[in-house]
Enzyme design. Structure first.
Site, short mmCIF file in Angstrom:
data_model
loop_
_atom_site.label_atom_id
_atom_site.label_comp_id
_atom_site.label_asym_id
_atom_site.label_seq_id
_atom_site.Cartn_x
_atom_site.Cartn_y
_atom_site.Cartn_z
N GLU A 174 0.80 -1.23 0.00
CA GLU A 174 0.00 0.00 0.00
C GLU A 174 0.83 1.28 0.00
O GLU A 174 0.82 2.03 0.99
CB GLU A 174 -0.95 0.00 1.20
CG GLU A 174 -1.93 -1.14 1.20
CD GLU A 174 -3.01 -1.00 2.27
OE1 GLU A 174 -2.86 -0.14 3.15
OE2 GLU A 174 -3.99 -1.75 2.20
N GLU A 362 -5.61 -8.47 1.01
CA GLU A 362 -6.14 -8.14 2.35
C GLU A 362 -7.62 -7.81 2.23
O GLU A 362 -8.02 -7.06 1.34
CB GLU A 362 -5.45 -6.90 2.96
CG GLU A 362 -4.05 -7.11 3.43
CD GLU A 362 -3.46 -5.86 4.10
OE1 GLU A 362 -4.22 -5.00 4.59
OE2 GLU A 362 -2.23 -5.75 4.12
C1 BGC Z 1 -2.64 -2.47 6.04
C2 BGC Z 1 -2.56 -3.21 7.34
C3 BGC Z 1 -3.62 -2.68 8.30
C4 BGC Z 1 -4.98 -2.93 7.68
C5 BGC Z 1 -6.14 -2.47 8.54
C6 BGC Z 1 -4.04 -2.17 5.57
O1 BGC Z 1 -4.08 -0.84 5.21
O2 BGC Z 1 -1.87 -3.10 5.07
O3 BGC Z 1 -1.27 -3.09 7.85
O4 BGC Z 1 -3.52 -3.22 9.57
O5 BGC Z 1 -5.07 -2.27 6.46
O6 BGC Z 1 -6.09 -1.12 8.80
#
Ligand code: BGC
Length: 453
Positions: A174, A362
């Site tokens: 990101e 994610e």
């Molecule tokens: C990031 C993580 C973070 C997650 C939740 C993403 O932006 O890669 O490190 O914990 O979102 O906020």
């Protein structure tokens, strides 16, 4: 959140070659902040700075994955998880950012990788998940063009050390978030603000993204090389001309700025004219050098944003309207629960013909868990996952270019500026005793994964 009507989901409907996994990041879980020769990162310093982190928390110990990695990997195996995405701490490996290699740091990741493989879990390694060496930040960090040389050295060391066994790599996590929150808003490490920091940091991240890809390609035979982007559906707050134009501009900044130069499309300066200010940082061959033919692109989606025109906001004249002010379902992060966003993002990235494969690297949610002895109930998270996954399935069934899904995250962890307050894990951590307990969402995921074929 009330119990939602959620469709019944079957992992086999995603196809046998769909990749399932969980994601984590070094600083958020490892602890061992000064163990065995590790150097200090910008997050070690930032968490020592008063008033920057909720409750003044830090990740000095966090989940202590540094000492408990075997327990966690075994737990993963017991939950039928066979792909594990984690990141490497730069200062564990190179305590001074460049130069001297810390053998104990390499040893730790060698043990993690070997233990994953022994347990038939495929390691997916992210090179950079936000924990820049503080010593490099002292020289300007991402704003200093020399970062390209520093990052190249780090990439080479990692590729040479782990490339014989790790075949799935992601260069950056990101870039929009670590440059935006860290170098524009100052709410993440290193706490710098303003366009004069953000613009060079962004351009240098774009250069590192492709350079990292090229180094991996050269040094790791058979590697699948990707990089990851945050993305959120951007919707105008009101259906008027100015908000609609604002939404297009914010979309260019948040969703297109980092991917398009890699695809050879340059920066989206037409929709986001502010990006013309990148020009002074761009050297003659840079836009060629920004290109890299990634094997896959990781997209990370949690929510959607509604934006409106605002004269009060300097430079961009745009404002995000908080979800809590919009009378919508929200998570503990004040992010709207909006499952179609993930489908729309798969579709949006799918429209780039240059992208070979998209993987959700994610997706997940922070909600309050209810603890009753050994039973940890988290129906909101469970429903969130099912509802978002059904949108991923819809994308898959429509033939969109989607090939995998990683939950954020395996265990509860240190959530950056929010400290330990929002919990995203499939596995609960008692941060006093470090006891791990699988939540109901984790039990569901494990059950779900048991029917992959
Ligand atoms: C990031 C993580 C973070 C997650 C939740 C993403 O932006 O890669 O490190 O914990 O979102 O906020």
């Amino acid at each position: 959140m009330k119990e939602q009507k959620v469709p019944f989901l079957n992992a086999s409907d995603f196809g046998e070659d769909f990749t399932w996994g969980v994601s984590t990041a070094a600083y958020q879980i490892e602890g061992g902040h000064d163990a065995d020769g590790k150097g200090r990162s910008i997050w070690d310093k930032f968490t020592d700075t008063p008033k920057m982190i909720h409750n003044e928390d830090n990740a000095n110990v966090s989940c202590d994955f540094y000492h408990k990695y075997k327990e966690d990997i075994l737990l993963m195996k017991s939950m039928n998880i066979d792909n594990y995405r984690f990141s490497l701490s730069w200062t564990r490996i190179l305590p001074y950012g460049i130069g001297t290699i810390n053998a104990a740091g390499l040893d730790f990741y060698n043990k993690v990788i070997d233990f994953c493989l022994e347990n038939e879990i495929t390691p997916w390694v992210t090179l950079y998940h936000w924990d820049l060496p503080q010593i490099l930040e002292n020289k300007g960090g991402w704003t200093n063009r020399q970062i390209v040389t520093w990052f190249s050295e780090f990439t080479q060391v990692c590729a040479n050390a782990f490339g014989d066994r790790v075949k799935h790599w992601m260069v950056l996590n990101e870039p929009m978030v670590f440059t935006g929150a860290g170098y524009f808003l100052g709410v993440h490490a290193p706490g710098k603000k303003g366009l004069k920091n953000f613009l060079p940091a962004a351009h240098h991240a774009v250069l590192c993204q492709s350079e990292g890809g090229r180094i991996l390609r050269k040094l790791v035979p058979g590697a699948q090389i990707g990089t990851t982007f945050s993305c959120s559906q951007i919707t105008p707050y009101r259906q008027n001309k100015r908000d609609k134009k604002t939404a297009i501009m914010v979309d260019a900044l948040l969703n297109r700025l980092f991917i398009e130069p890699a695809l050879g499309l340059g920066y989206p300066t037409i929709e986001a004219p502010i990006l013309k200010k990148l020009q002074p940082y761009i050297q003659p061959t840079d836009m060629e050098d920004c290109k890299f033919d990634f094997d896959f692109i990781g997209i990370q989606n949690y929510t959607r944003e509604k934006v409106k025109y605002s004269l009060l906001v300097p430079y961009i004249r745009a404002k995000i309207v908080k979800a809590s002010k919009r009378n919508v379902e929200i998570t503990l992060m004040d992010w709207e629960v909006y499952p179609p966003s993930i489908y729309n993002m798969i579709k949006k990235f799918g429209e780039y013909s240059q992208i070979k494969k998209i993987i959700i690297t994610e997706n997940g949610a922070a909600f309050k868990d209810t603890i009753d002895g050994e039973i940890i109930t988290d129906l909101d998270r469970l429903n969130f996952l099912k509802r978002y996954l059904s949108e991923v399935l819809k994308a898959k069934q429509e033939g969109l270019n989607i090939h995998g899904y990683f939950v954020w995250t395996f265990t509860d962890n240190f959530e950056w500026a929010e400290g330990y307050f929002p919990r995203f894990g499939l596995v609960h951590i008692d941060f006093k005793t470090l006891k791990r307990t699988i939540k109901e969402s984790g039990k569901w995921f494990s059950q779900f994964l048991s029917h992959k074929s």
